[in-house]
Design an enzyme around this catalytic site. Structure first.
Site, PDB file in Angstrom:
ATOM      1  N   SER A  54     -10.784   3.059   9.017  1.00  0.00           N
ATOM      2  CA  SER A  54     -11.198   4.435   9.274  1.00  0.00           C
ATOM      3  C   SER A  54     -12.136   4.872   8.142  1.00  0.00           C
ATOM      4  CB  SER A  54      -9.964   5.318   9.391  1.00  0.00           C
ATOM      5  OG  SER A  54     -10.346   6.640   9.657  1.00  0.00           O
ATOM      6  N   LYS A  81       0.837  -1.205   0.000  1.00  0.00           N
ATOM      7  CA  LYS A  81       0.000   0.000   0.000  1.00  0.00           C
ATOM      8  C   LYS A  81       0.868   1.250   0.000  1.00  0.00           C
ATOM      9  CE  LYS A  81      -2.122   1.572   3.858  1.00  0.00           C
ATOM     10  NZ  LYS A  81      -3.088   1.530   4.976  1.00  0.00           N
ATOM     11  N   GLY A  94     -10.948   3.211   2.906  1.00  0.00           N
ATOM     12  CA  GLY A  94     -10.237   3.300   1.625  1.00  0.00           C
ATOM     13  C   GLY A  94      -9.263   2.142   1.405  1.00  0.00           C
TER      14      GLY A  94
HETATM   15  C1  R5P Z   1      -2.726   2.162   8.492  1.00  0.00           C
HETATM   16  O1  R5P Z   1      -1.864   1.755   7.722  1.00  0.00           O
HETATM   17  C2  R5P Z   1      -3.695   1.238   9.155  1.00  0.00           C
HETATM   18  O2  R5P Z   1      -3.166  -0.024   9.346  1.00  0.00           O
HETATM   19  C3  R5P Z   1      -4.986   1.115   8.381  1.00  0.00           C
HETATM   20  O3  R5P Z   1      -4.747   0.413   7.183  1.00  0.00           O
HETATM   21  C4  R5P Z   1      -5.564   2.452   8.071  1.00  0.00           C
HETATM   22  O4  R5P Z   1      -5.577   3.271   9.196  1.00  0.00           O
HETATM   23  C5  R5P Z   1      -6.954   2.319   7.523  1.00  0.00           C
HETATM   24  O5  R5P Z   1      -7.425   3.580   7.184  1.00  0.00           O
HETATM   25  P1  R5P Z   1      -8.530   3.764   6.085  1.00  0.00           P
HETATM   26  O6  R5P Z   1      -9.697   2.873   6.465  1.00  0.00           O
HETATM   27  O7  R5P Z   1      -8.878   5.219   6.152  1.00  0.00           O
HETATM   28  O8  R5P Z   1      -7.951   3.385   4.765  1.00  0.00           O
END
Ligand code: R5P
Length: 317
Positions: free
Chosen positions: A221, A189, A224
């Site tokens: 969160s 990612k 995404g």
């Molecule tokens: C960050 O790398 C965390 O492990 C989660 O992947 C991230 O916080 C998820 O955020 P969102 O749902 O906004 O993509």
């Protein structure tokens, strides 16, 4: 030991009380019209070792302030030692200056907790466990993964392929694969530090054609990250894609984003309180059109047993 049920985690505190047989002190609270918190405990706490159960999910600042106020008040009411179970620790993802001049929020929050005299902290699945390395109090990062793996095992998803949406989440998918026996893989990612935009790229063809896949992450969160991974898995021929995480923050639009990416079910834990989605006309139309599954609420499995066990290990009950 005495448990104090903070406003953010009253139900979890009650559950910990039931599992441990420990008494739970109640907190009378309200928000003043200007947004400030009023808090009042229901008893004196003479000589008690107190464990405040208070998560710091949104509104984070309010819940954090309430935790600080409760810690300070517990001492004023005679508590011997005050500790806290903070199942979701807000601001913990900002653990360093990713760009120069940024606030290192995780460090500041832990410092504040030390300043009000906190003696112990239990939290779950920190994005960066190393932030607890230099705290002034004892601090443990617990894992809620087992509650999620057990859920999928009981749902008979034995053999499902476990996926990490990025390399950091690999531990959970590896552990899940041990329980479910269906193997695991991970994506790479990239997130734009300025816009927050996420790009998930298929590392290689995952072994998901015609199979169920479960994406495991610490936090959802905006949704995404998992939505991007789910789309790739669907394109690669996965039968059903499940989204699982420890902390289902699910901020505005996340649920829609996930279902629209092809996710069949969203599973989280009760480290954060989840507000049921309102059945708007738009939502009903989508359910009727088959774009959404009929049950749009998320599944929440409990971390109470894991927390109770950690408190027992510490000799508190
Ligand atoms: C960050 O790398 C965390 O492990 C989660 O992947 C991230 O916080 C998820 O955020 P969102 O749902 O906004 O993509």
């Amino acid at each position: 030991m005495l448990v104090v049920g903070g406003p953010a985690s009253k139900a979890l505190a009650e559950e910990v009380g039931r599992v441990t047989g420990v008494d739970v002190a109640q907190v009378d609270w309200k928000l003043f019209p200007d947004g400030e918190s009023y808090l009042r405990l229901d008893r004196r706490l003479e000589g008690e070792t107190v464990v405040i159960v208070q998560s710091t999910h949104p509104p984070q600042d309010t819940h954090l302030l309430q935790l600080l106020l409760l810690t300070q008040t517990a001492y004023k009411l005679g508590a011997g030692e005050v500790m806290a179970a903070v199942p979701y620790l807000a601001y913990s993802r900002q653990d360093k200056m990713f760009r120069e001049y940024e606030a290192v929020s995780a460090e500041a929050i832990l410092k504040l907790l030390g300043l009000v005299g906190l003696k112990g902290l239990w939290t779950f699945d920190l994005h960066e466990p190393d932030i607890l390395r230099d705290t002034e109090f004892e601090a443990k990062n617990l894992s809620a993964g087992s509650a999620l793996y057990q859920y999928f095992k009981e749902k008979d998803l034995i053999g499902a392929f476990a996926v990490a949406p990025d390399k950091k989440a690999l531990r959970m998918s590896e552990e899940a694969a041990k329980v479910l026996g269906g193997g695991y893989g991970y994506f790479i990612k990239a997130r734009d530090r300025q816009t927050g935009e996420i790009q998930v790229v298929g590392k290689s063809q995952m072994d998901v054609k015609g199979r169920d896949a479960i994406i495991f992450d610490d936090i959802i969160s905006t949704g995404g990250t998992i939505a991007a991974a789910a789309k790739i898995l669907k394109d690669q021929g996965a039968k059903h894609v499940y989204a699982a995480c420890v902390h289902p923050l699910l901020v505005k639009g996340a649920i829609e984003r996930l279902f629209e990416s092809g996710v069949k079910e969203i599973v989280g834990t009760n480290t954060v309180r989840y507000k049921k989605q309102r059945r708007t006309k738009r939502l009903r139309d989508r359910i009727n059109a088959g774009t959404y599954p009929p049950e749009t609420t998320i599944i929440q499995v409990s971390v109470a047993q894991i927390l109770a066990k950690a408190l027992e290990k510490r000799g508190l009950w």
